[in-house]
Design an enzyme around this catalytic site. Sequence first.
Site, PDB file in Angstrom:
ATOM      1  NE  ARG A  30      -3.957  -2.055   2.258  1.00  0.00           N
ATOM      2  CZ  ARG A  30      -4.960  -2.179   3.115  1.00  0.00           C
ATOM      3  NH1 ARG A  30      -5.066  -1.341   4.129  1.00  0.00           N
ATOM      4  NH2 ARG A  30      -5.858  -3.134   2.956  1.00  0.00           N
ATOM      5  CD  GLU A  42      -4.212  -6.716  -4.830  1.00  0.00           C
ATOM      6  OE1 GLU A  42      -5.101  -7.577  -4.681  1.00  0.00           O
ATOM      7  OE2 GLU A  42      -3.953  -5.857  -3.965  1.00  0.00           O
TER       8      GLU A  42
HETATM    9  N1  ADE Z   1      -4.586  -4.237   0.318  1.00  0.00           N
HETATM   10  C1  ADE Z   1      -4.296  -4.177  -0.972  1.00  0.00           C
HETATM   11  N2  ADE Z   1      -4.657  -5.296  -1.592  1.00  0.00           N
HETATM   12  C2  ADE Z   1      -5.190  -6.097  -0.659  1.00  0.00           C
HETATM   13  C3  ADE Z   1      -5.746  -7.380  -0.679  1.00  0.00           C
HETATM   14  N3  ADE Z   1      -5.841  -8.068  -1.814  1.00  0.00           N
HETATM   15  N4  ADE Z   1      -6.189  -7.892   0.479  1.00  0.00           N
HETATM   16  C4  ADE Z   1      -6.090  -7.166   1.602  1.00  0.00           C
HETATM   17  N5  ADE Z   1      -5.582  -5.965   1.689  1.00  0.00           N
HETATM   18  C5  ADE Z   1      -5.126  -5.430   0.568  1.00  0.00           C
END
Ligand code: ADE
Length: 277
Positions: A30, A42
């Site tokens: 982030r 991701e």
């Molecule tokens: N922040 C950014 N992507 C995320 C994800 N896939 N799951 C949880 N927090 C996140």
Amino acid sequence: VTAIGPARIRSFRARVWRHYREHRREMPWRETRDPYRILVSEVMLQQTQVERVRGAYARFLAAFPDFAALAAAPLERVLAAWQGLGYNRRALALRRIAGIVVGEHGGRLPADPAVLVRFPGIGAATAGSLCAFAFDLPVVFVETNIRRVLIHEFFPGRERVADAELLPVLARALEADRPREWYYALMDYGADLARRVPNPNRRSAAYARQSRFEGSDRQARSRMLRALLSGGPATAERLAAEAGGEPERARRLLEALAREGLVARGRGRYRIAGGEG
Ligand code: ADE
């Protein structure tokens, strides 16, 4: 089903934002706007918990800092960096994506969910999250945390709630002038909800529990790949001994791994594939 009015949407947003102000989770992915780094996170987060991803993430990025480095890397090295995350197919998909980005998109991740969903290993949820987190686009997508929030908040007592029912609510709730931040907030709210209430996702039409790992094909696949990474080419019998289980089963799993492009077979032995194709 009662209609969901504008006041209901407003109070929902306010609650999600307040939770985020007070309980936002810090995560290394982030802190970046680099689409490559966000893609890696991701794909890792698709089927793996945040805490487990944290460890592997820095290691992976140190080994493969950008699309070009990942596209050029031998599959063996990519799989070695992936160990601990499971679902190794994702590592191969990620490397293939790097090849496509370098070869067909001038080294830049396309900022379009319709293009991204055609990439290997990218479904609607990941295509959406990439557009939100890497490009701050006001996309509408559902993943597990988001689904949990919406079912809990807007579909109490309902069973088999379809994602298609969630999307219009999500579209209305979306903070279109800051989607990246909004989706962080929504996911954090969902993760917190998971600790507070019985899993609302059991009332989702899309619900499927992650299957048991101990004794599973998934575990045997992981073990055989690990054995190939550390010990080099081996017969199905050898790998069956490593994974525990019958050579017949090992051979079946190895053939599936070969079809997927993770291993190659030659002269009666299996090895980690070159990863082409
Ligand atoms: N922040 C950014 N992507 C995320 C994800 N896939 N799951 C949880 N927090 C996140």
